[in-house]
Design a protein around this motif. Structure first.
Motif, PDB file in Angstrom:
ATOM      1  N   ASN A 150     -36.844  90.656  43.614  1.00 18.27           N
ATOM      2  CA  ASN A 150     -36.244  89.643  44.483  1.00 18.27           C
ATOM      3  C   ASN A 150     -34.787  89.907  44.833  1.00 18.27           C
ATOM      4  N   ASP A 151     -34.127  90.633  43.980  1.00 22.12           N
ATOM      5  CA  ASP A 151     -32.673  90.668  44.005  1.00 22.12           C
ATOM      6  C   ASP A 151     -32.151  91.787  44.894  1.00 22.12           C
ATOM      7  N   TYR A 152     -30.980  91.579  45.494  1.00 22.30           N
ATOM      8  CA  TYR A 152     -30.457  92.620  46.391  1.00 22.30           C
ATOM      9  C   TYR A 152     -30.086  93.875  45.632  1.00 22.30           C
ATOM     10  N   CYS A 153     -29.661  93.753  44.383  1.00 20.50           N
ATOM     11  CA  CYS A 153     -29.332  94.963  43.605  1.00 20.50           C
ATOM     12  C   CYS A 153     -30.612  95.737  43.301  1.00 20.50           C
ATOM     13  N   GLY A 154     -31.648  95.000  42.953  1.00 22.49           N
ATOM     14  CA  GLY A 154     -32.929  95.648  42.707  1.00 22.49           C
ATOM     15  C   GLY A 154     -33.417  96.360  43.954  1.00 22.49           C
ATOM     16  N   THR A 155     -33.189  95.737  45.090  1.00 18.85           N
ATOM     17  CA  THR A 155     -33.631  96.338  46.348  1.00 18.85           C
ATOM     18  C   THR A 155     -32.889  97.628  46.632  1.00 18.85           C
ATOM     19  N   ILE A 156     -31.604  97.635  46.332  1.00 26.93           N
ATOM     20  CA  ILE A 156     -30.853  98.896  46.475  1.00 26.93           C
ATOM     21  C   ILE A 156     -31.497  99.961  45.588  1.00 26.93           C
ATOM     22  N   GLY A 157     -31.795  99.573  44.346  1.00 27.12           N
ATOM     23  CA  GLY A 157     -32.377 100.526  43.398  1.00 27.12           C
ATOM     24  C   GLY A 157     -33.766 100.972  43.797  1.00 27.12           C
ATOM     25  N   ARG A 158     -34.464 100.117  44.514  1.00 23.72           N
ATOM     26  CA  ARG A 158     -35.856 100.421  44.863  1.00 23.72           C
ATOM     27  C   ARG A 158     -35.964 101.628  45.806  1.00 23.72           C
TER      28      ARG A 158
ATOM     29  N   ARG B  86     -36.728 118.303  68.148  1.00 23.38           N
ATOM     30  CA  ARG B  86     -37.956 118.820  67.527  1.00 23.38           C
ATOM     31  C   ARG B  86     -38.861 117.638  67.167  1.00 23.38           C
ATOM     32  N   SER B  87     -40.132 117.780  67.451  1.00 23.75           N
ATOM     33  CA  SER B  87     -41.061 116.711  67.120  1.00 23.75           C
ATOM     34  C   SER B  87     -41.261 116.651  65.601  1.00 23.75           C
ATOM     35  N   THR B  88     -41.056 115.474  65.038  1.00 21.55           N
ATOM     36  CA  THR B  88     -41.235 115.290  63.587  1.00 21.55           C
ATOM     37  C   THR B  88     -42.137 114.083  63.357  1.00 21.55           C
ATOM     38  N   PRO B  89     -43.408 114.218  63.746  1.00 21.86           N
ATOM     39  CA  PRO B  89     -44.300 113.050  63.724  1.00 21.86           C
ATOM     40  C   PRO B  89     -44.595 112.514  62.334  1.00 21.86           C
ATOM     41  N   ASN B  90     -44.329 113.298  61.311  1.00 20.27           N
ATOM     42  CA  ASN B  90     -44.645 112.823  59.955  1.00 20.27           C
ATOM     43  C   ASN B  90     -43.466 112.163  59.247  1.00 20.27           C
ATOM     44  N   MET B  91     -42.302 112.161  59.901  1.00 22.87           N
ATOM     45  CA  MET B  91     -41.148 111.558  59.229  1.00 22.87           C
ATOM     46  C   MET B  91     -41.378 110.068  59.033  1.00 22.87           C
ATOM     47  N   GLY B  92     -40.912 109.553  57.922  1.00 22.51           N
ATOM     48  CA  GLY B  92     -41.130 108.142  57.602  1.00 22.51           C
ATOM     49  C   GLY B  92     -40.236 107.224  58.410  1.00 22.51           C
ATOM     50  N   GLN B  93     -40.325 105.967  58.073  1.00 20.77           N
ATOM     51  CA  GLN B  93     -39.504 104.944  58.738  1.00 20.77           C
ATOM     52  C   GLN B  93     -38.787 104.108  57.687  1.00 20.77           C
ATOM     53  N   LEU B  94     -37.611 103.634  58.061  1.00 22.29           N
ATOM     54  CA  LEU B  94     -36.946 102.622  57.232  1.00 22.29           C
ATOM     55  C   LEU B  94     -37.502 101.272  57.689  1.00 22.29           C
ATOM     56  N   ILE B  95     -38.078 100.540  56.766  1.00 17.92           N
ATOM     57  CA  ILE B  95     -38.723  99.280  57.140  1.00 17.92           C
ATOM     58  C   ILE B  95     -38.196  98.148  56.246  1.00 17.92           C
ATOM     59  N   GLY B  96     -38.770  96.993  56.374  1.00 20.42           N
ATOM     60  CA  GLY B  96     -38.434  95.883  55.487  1.00 20.42           C
ATOM     61  C   GLY B  96     -37.278  95.038  55.980  1.00 20.42           C
ATOM     62  N   SER B  97     -37.051  93.948  55.267  1.00 20.55           N
ATOM     63  CA  SER B  97     -35.940  93.049  55.584  1.00 20.55           C
ATOM     64  C   SER B  97     -34.735  93.566  54.815  1.00 20.55           C
ATOM     65  N   ARG B  98     -33.981  94.424  55.457  1.00 22.10           N
ATOM     66  CA  ARG B  98     -33.038  95.246  54.702  1.00 22.10           C
ATOM     67  C   ARG B  98     -31.712  94.549  54.413  1.00 22.10           C
ATOM     68  N   GLU B  99     -31.465  93.407  55.046  1.00 25.36           N
ATOM     69  CA  GLU B  99     -30.277  92.663  54.654  1.00 25.36           C
ATOM     70  C   GLU B  99     -30.734  91.442  53.866  1.00 25.36           C
ATOM     71  N   TRP B 100     -30.413  91.418  52.580  1.00 20.28           N
ATOM     72  CA  TRP B 100     -30.852  90.333  51.702  1.00 20.28           C
ATOM     73  C   TRP B 100     -30.352  88.972  52.195  1.00 20.28           C
TER      74      TRP B 100
ATOM     75  N   GLN C 133     -37.823  91.286  49.959  1.00 16.30           N
ATOM     76  CA  GLN C 133     -37.383  92.013  51.152  1.00 16.30           C
ATOM     77  C   GLN C 133     -38.448  92.975  51.682  1.00 16.30           C
ATOM     78  N   GLY C 134     -39.618  92.951  51.055  1.00 14.92           N
ATOM     79  CA  GLY C 134     -40.715  93.802  51.517  1.00 14.92           C
ATOM     80  C   GLY C 134     -40.512  95.254  51.136  1.00 14.92           C
ATOM     81  N   TRP C 135     -41.467  96.092  51.508  1.00 16.26           N
ATOM     82  CA  TRP C 135     -41.314  97.535  51.290  1.00 16.26           C
ATOM     83  C   TRP C 135     -40.180  98.053  52.155  1.00 16.26           C
ATOM     84  N   LEU C 136     -39.456  99.053  51.663  1.00 15.81           N
ATOM     85  CA  LEU C 136     -38.254  99.545  52.345  1.00 15.81           C
ATOM     86  C   LEU C 136     -38.462 100.850  53.076  1.00 15.81           C
ATOM     87  N   TYR C 137     -39.422 101.626  52.613  1.00 13.54           N
ATOM     88  CA  TYR C 137     -39.711 102.918  53.234  1.00 13.54           C
ATOM     89  C   TYR C 137     -41.176 102.932  53.641  1.00 13.54           C
TER      90      TYR C 137
END
Lengths: 550, 389
Positions: free
Chosen positions: A160-168, A449-463, B62-66
């Motif tokens: 739940n915590d923003y510090c934990g989210t940084i660590g995640r 260069r096409s990088t179709p397999n690169m991941g995405q940054l997702i989620g609610s990133r500002e706590w 905050q959901g999954w991040l990556y």
């Protein structure tokens, strides 16, 4: 182990692998890297016949020490200042460990070398070991340390915590996106090879200095496995380097992985080692000194630089900038100050700094007191509730920072903060390197260069967004950071367990509501935002409002 | 004159920071409070396992991040078509002022699974270290007793080719089915159990390989590479190989575990191990091979099947998706039973190769089928008609 030599036994188990004749194994993870089949040797040379008894013997030592610590009343001499930070660290670290186990299958189909798969499978089960042995250590702390609050709610807190989210990030980055970026470059080449040195060697040494010899017992046992994992990563890296088409991607991934690890690991471990210790001997190493030895000399100069001749493009600029952040820009001090500013949203207690601490900081980081001393004096003054609000909501010459969209650590070195409009949203970044990660690296095209397999940054990133407009008492209740009387907070800005001196929901109820910096930023006009950014960049150090620092 | 400089060492201090030193809110709250134990009291296994792998449906504010390139992060529930109650509820949507609350723990039925073996690092290393120690001792004792001299030429060849060939099955499934699946399941309880299963397979593959090495050193004329030839081109192994490779090609992680542990193992694995090797070895003068094969048999019967059954039982009995799950499991049975029956039958010539013959293939296969029927009966699944083809 039988008398068969390890080399002979290892040679024999190479006969186990086979090329599919009828059906290919399922391919579930993609990569933009290309590998030619190469006769790269399994660097681990580990055979399970010897591996299992070896690990069991290591367990005997760990669990024997744990028994001994309890029988010897170790907790009578453990520093609370130190163990409180373990509530954060040990809530984070079991997930990265288990994520490393889950990451290994990403490499099975993408790295076409069955000999390496043996080492990856052993790493998988090593990581299961690490995750559960660390959970067990936390359980022991919960059962035997004076204040179980925060340990007892650990994994809910962490999630739940923003510090934990940084660590995640130090976990989710291992298991998603381009398989090689994630499970090889980010996990083994940078996180394990560079940063486990400070995590699992430097930090446990500090634990011992604070009366806790179980953290070193467990984490040195863990680190003895890490050396094998480092070999896994090295073998894959050499395979990747042998194809020139990979060099551009390697350069991208090293930049991303290096910078994100620096932002996340140095923030956390630097804070634990510098602000969680009571050992203020002038000749004990500071985090900066440890970093210079373990990461700059041992990793950068001894491990990375020799790979340059094989075509590896090393992010020299970012490595030097990381040092610059730690040594000249006070990165660790800024983070520790922020953690303490936001103590009310956490699940551990943060001890005020004393004159002895000030003296040590000034000795190790000349000029520290002028930047941070006054603020820590205010922290101490405001630590026990006495009609005032928590320090974050009092006027102490500190501006609550915006959060970095990429690393999620706040933008604490104010002059470095940059903004960008991405996917229709204005975002703040703590540094240009974090902006580059979001805007350029984690995209389906990289430098044309096409990088179709690169991941995405997702989620609610500002706590803060989640709690925009909420009362602080409701925020802390929603996260569950409340003790079993239903009113006293788990977190406290001091170590005094006298209930009369502890902060409660009632104290928070009278505070003004939380405003999300990102929501506010997106409500600004272009002109207002330009003024905001100029003002923000002029702030600091130590979050001082612009114009007040000189 | 020498002077002794005082060493710089940390000074121990009495802090009285042990449990019970003071009374205050939470001072006696010494249990992990973020999950509900399966039984009345939290087990040590649960404490070190539950909730390490997060889930946005309950606490992950905050959901999954990556995410992968398609934007999916973490452990998508749709990586299997089976469903546990609550699976169709969406992950909470976050936005300004949404708060961080998810559904009440456990949010969905996947989190109710507990490994009855209660595997974590302490148990898995103890168990496997004991196995390899005992096997080493058995082999050492056999070497001292010159036990391998009693083997007939025919049996030596059988062990070299066919017992040896089985190592490839274990290795392939251990790595590319079980280890692979440890990335796929939605909870830490599933993935840890699966990763331990993977190590059983890889260990038993190596047990057989290193035993093969010992036999090469101990028995004149023992061909230590005959197992590779058998696996690559002996027709009796091609049905097993085809099936094993097909198992590693399964995308759905539940189907992979189900097909391997519920169908393939009893119909092919136990058929070969318990109903051929274990039966034939003693009468051919071999008391050593059964100890290795018996260890693997214990891995499967007492550990791997032991977690697999409750894992699927929960889904078969699921309060929301029982019918859906049962229907799919029956379909998987209809798919995998004929494949495994065919693989078993291609092994039939092996039964006539030892000098001292084991029970007839048909009797052995009936035995294996009965065992398989028993597993399905325990799970409440119907025996597919394909079993008797």
């Amino acid at each position: 182990m039988s008398r068969q030599s390890v080399a002979k036994a290892h040679q024999k188990i190479q006969e186990l692998s086979w090329e599919p004749a009828y059906h290919e194994p399922v391919s579930q993870y993609g990569t933009d890297y290309t590998f030619r089949k190469a006769k790269k040797k399994d660097p681990l040379k580990q055979v399970l016949r010897s591996y299992f008894p070896m690990q069991e013997e290591k367990d005997h030592r760990v669990y024997g020490a744990e028994d001994g610590a309890i029988r010897g009343n170790m907790f009578r001499q453990v520093q609370e200042r130190w163990l409180e930070w373990q509530k954060l660290f040990l809530s984070i670290i079991p997930l990265p460990e288990i994520s490393a186990a889950r990451a290994m299958p990403l490499l099975f189909r993408t790295v076409p070398n069955p000999e390496l798969h043996n080492g990856q499978a052993i790493q998988m089960i090593d990581e299961v070991r690490h995750s559960t042995i660390q959970q067990n250590l936390k359980r022991l702390y919960m059962n035997n340390y004076i204040d179980p609050a925060g340990f007892n709610s650990s994994l809910r807190n962490f999630q739940n915590d923003y510090c934990g989210t940084i660590g995640r990030q130090f976990a989710e980055g291992f298991i998603t996106g381009d398989a090689i970026t994630a499970a090889s470059i980010y996990l083994t080449i940078v996180a394990e090879t560079a940063f486990t040195n400070t995590l699992f060697v430097a930090m446990p040494a500090e634990a011992a200095a604070n009366g806790d010899y179980l953290l070193p017992t467990v984490f040195h046992s863990v680190q003895s496995d890490e050396s094998r994992h480092i070999s896994n990563g090295y073998a894959t890296l050499l395979m990747a380097l042998s194809d020139e088409g990979n060099h551009q991607l390697l350069a991208r991934d090293l930049r991303y992985a290096w910078w994100t690890n620096h932002r996340v690991v140095d923030a956390a471990i630097g804070t634990f080692i510098e602000y969680g210790t009571k050992d203020r001997r002038k000749d004990r190493e500071s985090y900066a000194e440890m970093w210079r030895r373990w990461i700059y000399d041992d990793y950068y100069r001894s491990y990375l630089v020799p790979l340059e001749k094989y075509g590896l493009e090393i992010p020299h600029d970012l490595i030097e900038e990381s040092w610059n952040q730690i040594w000249h820009k006070g990165y660790v001090h800024e983070v520790a100050q922020f953690f303490a500013t936001g103590w009310l949203a956490n699940y551990w207690r943060i001890d005020p700094m004393t004159d002895e601490d000030f003296e040590w900081f000034e000795h190790k980081y000349p000029g520290w007191y002028d930047k941070y001393g006054k603020w820590w004096e205010n922290y101490s003054r405001l630590s026990v509730p006495n009609g005032h609000n928590p320090i974050a909501l009092e006027d102490v010459d500190y501006v609550y920072p915006h959060r970095c969209w990429t690393c999620m650590v706040p933008c604490l070195v104010r002059e470095d903060m940059v903004t960008d409009k991405v996917e229709g949203q204005w975002r703040t970044y703590c540094h240009e390197a974090c902006r580059w990660t979001d805007v350029e690296a984690f995209r389906p095209t990289y430098q044309g260069r096409s990088t179709p397999n690169m991941g995405q940054l997702i989620g609610s990133r500002e706590w803060e967004t989640l709690y925009h407009g909420w009362n602080w008492a409701d925020i802390v209740s929603d996260m569950g950071f409340v003790r079993d009387d239903g009113n006293t907070l788990v977190a406290q800005p001091h170590l005094d367990l006298d209930p009369k001196k502890m902060w409660t929901l009632d104290h928070l109820r009278r505070c003004p509501p939380l405003q999300s910096p990102n929501v506010v930023l997106n409500e600004m006009t272009d002109e207002e935002r330009a003024v905001f950014q100029a003002d923000y960049n002029a702030q600091g150090p130590a979050g001082r409002p612009a114009g007040a620092a000189s | 004159m020498t002077t002794t400089q005082e060493r710089s060492v940390p000074k121990p201090a009495f802090t009285d920071a042990e449990a019970g030193a003071r009374e205050f809110p939470d001072s006696n709250a010494r249990k992990f409070n973020y999950f509900v134990p399966a039984k009345r009291k939290q087990s040590h296994y649960e404490d070190v396992t539950v909730e390490v792998q997060p889930d946005p449906r309950h606490y992950l504010a905050q959901g999954w991040l990556y995410g992968f390139s398609d934007g999916k992060g973490g452990y998508p529930l749709e990586w299997t078509v089976l469903k546990a109650w609550g699976s169709d509820r969406p992950a909470p949507v976050r936005g300004p002022g949404s708060g961080g609350q998810g559904y009440e723990w456990p949010a969905h039925g996947w989190h109710e699974f507990r490994d009855p073996n209660e595997e974590w690092e302490l148990t898995l290393y103890r168990y496997n270290a004991n196995v390899v120690r005992q096997l080493n001792q058995n082999i050492e004792a056999a070497k001292r007793a010159k036990a391998f001299e009693q083997w007939s030429t025919n049996w030596v060849q059988f062990v070299a080719q066919h017992v040896g060939a089985w190592m490839h099955v274990n290795h392939g499934l251990g790595l590319y089915l079980f280890a692979n699946a440890n990335r796929r399941a939605p909870t830490n309880m599933h993935n840890n159990a699966i990763s331990v299963n993977s190590m059983h397979k890889i260990r038993s593959a190596q047990d057989l390989a290193l035993y093969n090495l010992t036999l090469s050193e101990e028995i004149d004329g023992f061909d230590g590479t005959a197992h590779v030839e058998a696996w690559n081109s002996d027709p009796v192994w091609q049905g097993v190989r085809d099936t094993a490779e097909r198992l590693t090609a399964i995308d759905d992680w539940c189907e992979a575990i189900f097909a391997a542990n519920v169908v393939f193992e009893p119909l092919v694995g136990e058929l070969f191990r318990s109903n051929l090797v274990q039966q034939a070895a003693p009468s051919n003068g071999d008391f050593v091979t059964p100890t290795l094969v018996g260890a693997e048999e214990f891995d499967y019967a007492e550990r791997d099947l032991r977690y697999t059954k409750p894992m699927f039982q929960l889904l078969i009995d699921d309060r929301e998706f029982a019918e859906h799950n049962t229907r799919i499991l029956q379909q998987w049975l209809e798919t995998w039973v004929p494949r495994c029956v065919a693989a078993a039958r291609t092994m039939q010539p092996l039964w006539s190769q030892p000098d001292a013959k084991p029970p007839r293939f048909e009797d052995s296969f009936d035995h294996a089928k009965n065992r398989f029927r028993g597993i399905l009966s325990d799970l409440g699944l119907r025996v597919p008609k394909e079993l008797d083809q």
